[in-house]
Scaffold this active site. Structure first.
Site, PDB file in Angstrom:
ATOM      1  N   HIS A  26       0.827  -1.201   0.000  1.00  0.00           N
ATOM      2  CA  HIS A  26       0.000   0.000   0.000  1.00  0.00           C
ATOM      3  C   HIS A  26       0.865   1.257   0.000  1.00  0.00           C
ATOM      4  CE1 HIS A  26      -3.084   2.714   2.153  1.00  0.00           C
ATOM      5  NE2 HIS A  26      -3.560   2.470   0.948  1.00  0.00           N
ATOM      6  N   GLU A  54       0.735  -0.373  -4.901  1.00  0.00           N
ATOM      7  CA  GLU A  54      -0.420   0.504  -5.053  1.00  0.00           C
ATOM      8  C   GLU A  54       0.066   1.924  -4.840  1.00  0.00           C
ATOM      9  OE1 GLU A  54      -3.698   3.060  -3.462  1.00  0.00           O
ATOM     10  OE2 GLU A  54      -1.864   2.422  -2.462  1.00  0.00           O
ATOM     11  N   ASP A  56      -1.102   6.400  -5.536  1.00  0.00           N
ATOM     12  CA  ASP A  56      -2.198   7.349  -5.753  1.00  0.00           C
ATOM     13  C   ASP A  56      -1.760   8.456  -6.704  1.00  0.00           C
ATOM     14  OD1 ASP A  56      -4.068   6.407  -3.420  1.00  0.00           O
ATOM     15  OD2 ASP A  56      -2.081   6.655  -2.521  1.00  0.00           O
ATOM     16  N   HIS A  69      -1.168  10.977  -2.106  1.00  0.00           N
ATOM     17  CA  HIS A  69      -2.471  10.525  -1.652  1.00  0.00           C
ATOM     18  C   HIS A  69      -3.396  11.652  -1.209  1.00  0.00           C
ATOM     19  CE1 HIS A  69      -5.391   9.190   1.420  1.00  0.00           C
ATOM     20  NE2 HIS A  69      -5.589   8.187   0.573  1.00  0.00           N
ATOM     21  N   GLU A 122      -4.116   4.246  -8.484  1.00  0.00           N
ATOM     22  CA  GLU A 122      -5.403   4.763  -8.004  1.00  0.00           C
ATOM     23  C   GLU A 122      -5.572   6.218  -8.431  1.00  0.00           C
ATOM     24  OE1 GLU A 122      -7.817   5.963  -3.974  1.00  0.00           O
ATOM     25  OE2 GLU A 122      -6.484   4.220  -3.875  1.00  0.00           O
TER      26      GLU A 122
END
Length: 257
Positions: A26, A54, A56, A69, A122
């Site tokens: 993450h 992952e 952002d 993020h 993301e």
């Protein structure tokens, strides 16, 4: 038990295979006193550990896809204001969590990773603003032939990619949507999203679901029809033991999955 294959897996190639294994770090394999979240150092550590990543992405004021993020800069950089109000050049001068790491562009992150793992990108697309971020991300992806997938909470973002770039693997993020200020959505819409009624809008290839909403009868039904489920964010082995019968992989943080 692994989800049965879907008809379009050949189109997705290696990305589909890597969706199931290895586990996904993450915001990279970050540590509180080492490599900051969403930094090139965290991505390098994830690759070295054999994990997926992952990250952002949101747009700078001048339209660059930046890996970050929070909408606010304060927590990670100490700077005032929102990321979207600053140019990419200005953002590159900010240091992450008191380290020498700076906010990377998506292009820089993908160069760092190369072909070493599947990157879950993301998109932090606000509701009502679909188009600009999606276009810039798709432009960056033209120059990257490593395995990637697109994830995000906005079902209309997924619909955009389904229409313009159906060859890109997509996973719809969702959670309980029980916070009153959730992306400025009406209560009825939050309730519908929590029940996964927006799956039909997004037309995703898999679901990325908050661990707190699992198990879910609707998610189990989607999985039975061939749509994999990825759980996030799993923070200890006991939680994964509870979730594993209902999932195909995990996005983890704070422990070596």
């Amino acid at each position: 038990m692994r989800t049965k294959p879907r008809p379009q897996i050949e189109e997705f190639g290696l990305a589909w295979e890597l969706l199931f294994s290895p586990p996904v770090a993450h915001r990279g394999l970050w540590t509180p006193n080492g490599a900051p979240e969403n930094s090139l150092a965290a991505f390098q550590a994830a690759c070295a550990g054999g994990y997926g990543i992952e990250l952002d992405v949101q747009l700078s004021a001048d339209g660059e896809a930046m890996v970050f993020h929070d909408y606010s800069l304060a927590r990670m950089t100490g700077a005032e204001g929102k990321l979207r109000d600053h140019s990419a050049a200005d953002l590159k001068t900010l240091k992450l969590a008191g380290t020498d790491e700076t906010i990377p562009t998506l292009a820089e992150a993908l160069v760092e990773v190369g072909h070493r793992c599947l990157v879950h990108i993301e998109l932090k697309t606000p509701f009502g603003e679909v188009g600009a971020l999606e276009k810039r991300v798709s432009e960056v992806l033209l120059d990257h032939n490593g395995p990637i997938c697109i994830i995000g909470f906005n079902p209309y973002m997924h619909a955009w990619f389904a229409e313009h770039h159906p060859q890109i693997l997509r996973g719809l993020d969702s959670y309980a949507w029980n916070d009153d200020g959730a992306m400025k959505l009406a209560p009825e819409q939050r309730k519908a999203f929590a029940a996964l009624e927006h799956v039909d809008i997004a037309r995703p290839d898999f679901l990325a679901l908050d661990a707190k909403m699992l198990p879910s009868p609707r998610a189990d039904l989607c999985r039975a029809k061939g749509m994999p489920i990825i759980a996030w964010t799993v923070r200890d082995p006991a939680e994964w033991e509870r979730l594993e019968p209902h999932c195909d992989n995990l996005i983890f943080e704070g422990w070596p999955a």
